[in-house]
Scaffold this motif. Structure first.
Motif, PDB file in Angstrom:
ATOM      1  N   TRP A 152      37.154 -54.619   7.281  1.00 38.92           N
ATOM      2  CA  TRP A 152      36.202 -54.677   6.175  1.00 38.92           C
ATOM      3  C   TRP A 152      34.778 -54.411   6.638  1.00 38.92           C
ATOM      4  O   TRP A 152      33.967 -53.862   5.898  1.00 38.92           O
ATOM      5  N   GLU A 173      47.701 -53.368  -1.491  1.00 33.94           N
ATOM      6  CA  GLU A 173      47.298 -54.038  -0.259  1.00 33.94           C
ATOM      7  C   GLU A 173      45.798 -54.329  -0.249  1.00 33.94           C
ATOM      8  O   GLU A 173      45.361 -55.368   0.228  1.00 33.94           O
ATOM      9  N   ARG A 205      45.316 -57.349  -2.472  1.00 32.27           N
ATOM     10  CA  ARG A 205      45.793 -58.568  -1.835  1.00 32.27           C
ATOM     11  C   ARG A 205      44.793 -59.061  -0.779  1.00 32.27           C
ATOM     12  O   ARG A 205      44.447 -60.248  -0.729  1.00 32.27           O
ATOM     13  N   ALA A 206      44.319 -58.124   0.034  1.00 35.84           N
ATOM     14  CA  ALA A 206      43.372 -58.499   1.086  1.00 35.84           C
ATOM     15  C   ALA A 206      42.044 -58.959   0.493  1.00 35.84           C
ATOM     16  O   ALA A 206      41.419 -59.912   0.997  1.00 35.84           O
ATOM     17  N   PHE A 239      41.522 -60.431  -2.411  1.00 41.14           N
ATOM     18  CA  PHE A 239      41.686 -61.782  -2.962  1.00 41.14           C
ATOM     19  C   PHE A 239      41.708 -62.828  -1.853  1.00 41.14           C
ATOM     20  O   PHE A 239      41.189 -63.931  -2.011  1.00 41.14           O
ATOM     21  N   GLN A 240      42.309 -62.491  -0.741  1.00 38.42           N
ATOM     22  CA  GLN A 240      42.357 -63.435   0.369  1.00 38.42           C
ATOM     23  C   GLN A 240      40.974 -63.664   0.970  1.00 38.42           C
ATOM     24  O   GLN A 240      40.636 -64.772   1.384  1.00 38.42           O
ATOM     25  N   ARG A 241      40.151 -62.599   0.993  1.00 37.05           N
ATOM     26  CA  ARG A 241      38.813 -62.711   1.576  1.00 37.05           C
ATOM     27  C   ARG A 241      37.862 -63.487   0.673  1.00 37.05           C
ATOM     28  O   ARG A 241      37.222 -64.438   1.096  1.00 37.05           O
ATOM     29  N   ASP A 242      37.760 -63.061  -0.589  1.00 38.32           N
ATOM     30  CA  ASP A 242      36.773 -63.683  -1.483  1.00 38.32           C
ATOM     31  C   ASP A 242      37.133 -63.354  -2.929  1.00 38.32           C
ATOM     32  O   ASP A 242      36.648 -62.370  -3.485  1.00 38.32           O
ATOM     33  N   PRO A 243      37.966 -64.174  -3.564  1.00 37.37           N
ATOM     34  CA  PRO A 243      38.373 -63.869  -4.947  1.00 37.37           C
ATOM     35  C   PRO A 243      37.187 -63.773  -5.899  1.00 37.37           C
ATOM     36  O   PRO A 243      37.211 -63.003  -6.853  1.00 37.37           O
TER      37      PRO A 243
END
Length: 957
Positions: A888, A940, A943-944, A946-950
């Motif tokens: 990122w 993907e 998904r990534a 949302f995992q980092r900062d929804p």
């Protein structure tokens, strides 16, 4: 008799498994591309039919299409049929699947709406289908598709793996036209799964025969089947031909009754033998169907036969039972092209021509599109037919937009026949000239325009043809002849004022672009403006104002230039018929605002221009991408600039505006790309862009010269990197020779010329550069960009840190890091020469920071080497951390915004609208995001994210 045939996929287990995995990945959100290749009859259609059925059963949206073997396939017919975009009085719309929104075929009355616009519509519909559900596009026999459809397929290949789209392409090894060659190139260079279907193994052939006859084959039948060379269609046709002729007995084995029994000698004979089992009425129906192509609608056959669909239902069922036709969803399809060809060739030529004409008339009555009608008329080959000529005269404006090549061929045929009256000859010749200008066939366009003029008597018609002739001449590089043609037309006293104004506006542009006659162009443009205002023609008024904008810009009167553009924009407003002219004026406004150093305003105008270009029926615009890339170059957003440039189709050879083919965008594309590559130290990439850029050498015209400055500067930088400073100087010094009427903003490059001149000890060239820069600054109505460049150039040449600081302060304030870094570097050198080591170190440190943000590795090395000669090094800050290349942290600010919008479920079109990007540029950003994150799908990314900062993900639309 053989069993009723079922979908038979014997011997294709591996291929089915691979494609089933592709469908499973699609359901999980990851798309892909399958390229299914094989000879006729090898089982491609059977395989992809089975895969499409599996996709439908899995809940995917499945869109299917197949190309026909026609001499002139309708542009985009393959994709339009696939999406069920059909024509209605309210405009074409997709009718399958139900989730797709309404779409209208681009209106040919609008100059901007061409097959390219229709292609954008198709891509938008696919994008929206993918946003609604996992989508499969299954295209068969694409070796017969038109080039426009194949180009869309190329773009779909690029996009497929980045969204829930599974693209399945089936084709034969031959033919290999230019469109298929380009498609094959991208297939081999992308992540495409190749599935080449070869001959069936002997065991699979035996199973196939057993499936067809109800018993395993005996030794004689097995030996006969080897003639099929493992081709399943030929195997089945041989076996079933024997069954029809009573040559097979079935017991424990299926065996030939007599070893000397009749065996079809060819696949064509085996297929044609099916027709002997079809009733006469069904054969008549099939002959009409054969005229319509390999795929046809039952309603079309019904209309031509003047029978209801119910009346021909039995004939269709008989043809299906005999294996002559197969069900292809909303259409019917001949089981094999050879069956259709046998029916078609069996008709006498005269009868065939008459039937094609009758089919054309029927299609007109039923409201079919002009392309379908044109195909039938082309096949009829009846030049001089009154009905055909009348239809062509009435329809050619639409046909020229949607199917220019078939339109041109029909027009040539009619013009070769002498029975047309004078007015028809003029209309047909003029229409052909218009098409040929658009397709780049300028020499013939000139000939046809002159033929039309010779036959035309109406003043308005003659005026339009004179304008067209001038465009053809100018586009073909015959500028003096174009000017002469307009001057001759303008000498006629009966010219309508509207056309007189438009011709004068074109003449002003030709006088400036070709001859560099700025004063003459100015006078002509003002005359056009006066007549345009008197006649109330908004197009002529705005056109003349853009001419005056050019004149003011060349003279560096940027406030006056801006006033002309704002008035032109007010004049055209938002009228759809002037969309191209409005877009042109907005792009010009961006240029002028840059010259006034109003960079934030230039970016805002770019957003306005993108709003125009991103209309639902408009293609991505090459000029808009170039304009955006140049703006982003100076603002230091080099990754965004490259995304704009890389999104452009690599096959581009010209951009078109008002029918004028210009090479300028191509030179700018390669020039900006080469300069960024050189400044980042990527020499091989810079060299490649320079090679491509100089493939089309410029002429001495003002229009050509003013678009090659980026290429010249990039070439000079490469020479400098190679240690050949004198060669670099010679390239840069060429900018001092600004010809009459030439726009080139030489001041933006003159500080670099002064620096290189000092390197080789050429004081006179350095002084000439300073003088030229001062002259440009003096011409500015308000101190702006040229004034800052003059301070920079003079400060470096005269060793004056005060002027260099003034330039640096200006660039820092207005936000132009590219020029800020260069001014700071030269300031550091001047300070070091004067012995102010501390100030020199501070200046070079800031310069290197600026360069580092742009990853300008070469500029950093050059700045450090220049200061090292004076014993000045960059303090104790240590080496600047390199930007991450993966993850990122490697995303640019624009890529980060795109990634979050992807995560929110926005389609490519929605993201483009929200961020004021083209659709192609948006897709380029998505491709880069996936590469940097090491991912393969949008799912993907979501998904990534949302995992980092929804909380960072925007709410859905």
């Amino acid at each position: 008799m053989p069993r009723a045939r079922t979908v038979n996929l014997l011997g294709r287990r591996t291929e089915l498994t691979v494609m089933a995995e592709g469908i499973a990945a699609l359901q999980a959100g990851t798309g892909g591309v399958f390229a299914v290749e094989g000879e006729p009859g090898i089982g491609k259609s059977t395989l992809i039919d089975a895969v499409a059925t599996t996709g439908e059963q899995s809940g995917c949206t499945v869109l299917r299409g197949a190309a026909d073997q026609l001499a002139y396939p309708v542009p985009l017919r393959l994709l339009l049929d696939c999406l069920d975009v059909t024509q209605h009085e309210s405009g074409p719309r997709p009718v399958r699947p139900a989730e797709l929104p309404q779409a209208r075929w681009p209106d040919p009355a609008r100059s901007s709406e061409t097959p390219a616009a229709a292609a954008e519509m198709i891509l938008r519909l696919v994008d929206e289908a993918c946003a609604a559900a996992p989508t499969m596009i299954v295209l068969d026999d694409i070796q017969w598709a038109d080039d426009a459809s194949l180009d869309v397929c190329r773009r779909l290949i690029t996009n497929a793996t980045h969204q829930p789209l599974l693209l399945v392409l089936a084709f034969r090894p031959v033919p290999r036209g230019p469109g298929m060659q380009r498609l094959r190139t991208i297939i081999h260079s992308r992540d495409v799964v190749p599935l080449t279907l070869g001959p069936l193994a002997a065991e699979a052939v035996r199973d196939l025969i057993a499936d067809a006859t109800g018993a395993p084959p005996g030794p004689v039948l097995s030996e006969l089947a080897t003639q099929a060379a493992g081709n399943p269609l030929y195997v089945l046709e041989l076996v079933e031909a024997l069954v029809r002729e009573g040559q097979i007995r079935v017991g424990q084995q299926a065996e030939v009754r007599t070893p000397n029994g009749a065996v079809p000698k060819s696949l064509s004979a085996a297929l044609a033998s099916r027709l002997s089992f079809v009733p006469a009425s069904a054969t008549d129906m099939l002959r009409v169907a054969a005229l319509l192509g390999e795929h046809f609608a039952v309603t079309e056959v019904s209309a031509v036969l003047a029978r209801s669909a119910i009346d021909i239902a039995c004939d269709v069922e008989d043809a299906l039972a005999a294996g002559v036709l197969v069900d292809a969803g909303s259409r019917m399809r001949f089981r094999h092209p050879l069956i259709r060809r046998a029916l078609y060739d069996d008709m006498p030529t005269a009868l065939r021509s008459a039937l094609h004409r009758e089919v054309a008339q029927t299609l007109v009555r039923t409201g079919a599109g002009p392309q379908r009608v044109a195909q039938q008329l082309h096949a009829a080959d009846l030049a001089g037919d009154h009905w055909t000529r009348h239809w062509l005269v009435e329809t050619v404006p639409v046909l020229a937009v949607r199917a220019p090549h078939v339109a041109a061929d029909l027009l040539r045929r009619e013009l070769g026949h002498r029975e047309a009256d004078t007015r028809d000859q003029a209309q047909l010749s003029g229409a052909l000239a218009h098409i040929l200008v658009g397709t780049g066939e300028h020499e013939e366009a000139v000939t046809r325009a002159r033929q039309a003029l010779a036959s035309s008597t109406e003043p308005a018609d003659r005026a339009g043809l004179s304008w067209l002739l001038a465009r053809a001449l100018f586009s073909g590089g015959r500028n003096d002849e174009a000017v002469a043609a307009l001057e001759q037309a303008l000498s006629r006293p009966d010219q309508p004022d509207i056309w007189r104004a438009r011709m004068l506006a074109s003449l002003a542009m030709f006088e400036r672009a070709g001859r560099g006659a700025l004063d003459a162009a100015d006078r002509t443009a003002r005359q056009a403006l006066t007549i345009g205002e008197a006649s109330g023609d908004t197009f002529a008024i705005a056109y003349a104002l853009t001419d005056l904008w050019l004149s003011h810009s060349v003279r560096r009167q940027h406030l006056s230039a801006l006033a002309c553009l704002d008035r032109a924009l007010d004049t055209v407003g938002t009228a759809s018929e002037h969309t191209d002219l409005r877009a042109y004026a907005l792009n010009a406004r961006i240029f002028t605002l840059q010259n006034l150093a109003r960079w934030a305003d230039a970016e805002e105008t770019l957003r306005q221009a993108r709003h125009v270009h991103l209309g639902p029926d408009r293609p991505d615009d090459v000029t808009s991408s170039i304009t955006a890339a140049v703006l982003m170059f100076w603002r230091g957003h080099w990754d965004d600039a490259l995304a704009e440039l890389n999104s452009m189709d690599q096959s581009i050879s010209a951009a078109t505006y008002r029918g004028l083919r210009e090479r300028g965008p191509v030179w700018l594309w390669h020039g900006v790309s080469a300069l960024i590559a050189a400044r980042r130290g990527r020499r091989a990439m810079a060299a490649e862009h320079l090679r491509e850029g100089w493939l089309r050498p410029p002429t001495e015209s003002a229009a050509d010269r003013e678009n090659t400055d980026f290429l010249l500067v990039a070439q000079a930088m490469v020479d400098e990197q190679n240690g050949d400073h004198r060669r670099a100087l010679s390239h840069l010094a060429g900018l001092l020779d600004r010809r009459p009427g030439e726009m080139t903003l030489v001041h933006q490059w003159l500080p670099a010329l002064v620096r290189v001149a000092h390197t080789v000890g050429d004081g006179s060239t350095a002084q000439a550069a300073v003088d030229a820069c001062r002259a440009e600054a003096d011409a500015e109505q308000v101190p702006a960009r040229a004034t800052a460049a003059a301070d920079w150039s003079a400060g470096l040449h005269e060793n004056d840190p005060v002027r260099l600081r003034a330039a640096a302060d200006h660039y820092r304030t207005v936000g132009v890091p590219v020029e800020l870094g260069g001014a700071l570097e030269d300031l550091a050198v001047v300070l070091a020469e004067r012995g102010d080591t501390s100030a020199a170190r501070a200046a070079v440190n800031e310069a290197v920071e600026v360069y580092g943000e742009m990853e300008a590795a070469w500029d950093i090395r050059r700045a450090e080497a220049r200061l090292r000669r004076y014993g000045v090094r960059r303090g104790v800050r240590g080496r600047r951390a390199k930007r991450a290349t993966h993850g990122w942290e490697a995303l640019t600010p624009t890529e980060h915004k795109v990634a979050l919008l992807v995560a929110s479920g926005r389609s490519t079109s929605d993201i483009a609208l929200q961020l004021f990007l083209t659709r192609r540029t948006t897709q380029t950003h998505i491709s880069r995001i996936l590469a940097k994150l090491g991912m393969s799908s949008r799912v993907e990314i979501a998904r990534a994210a949302f995992q980092r900062d929804p909380g960072a993900i925007p709410a859905d639309l």
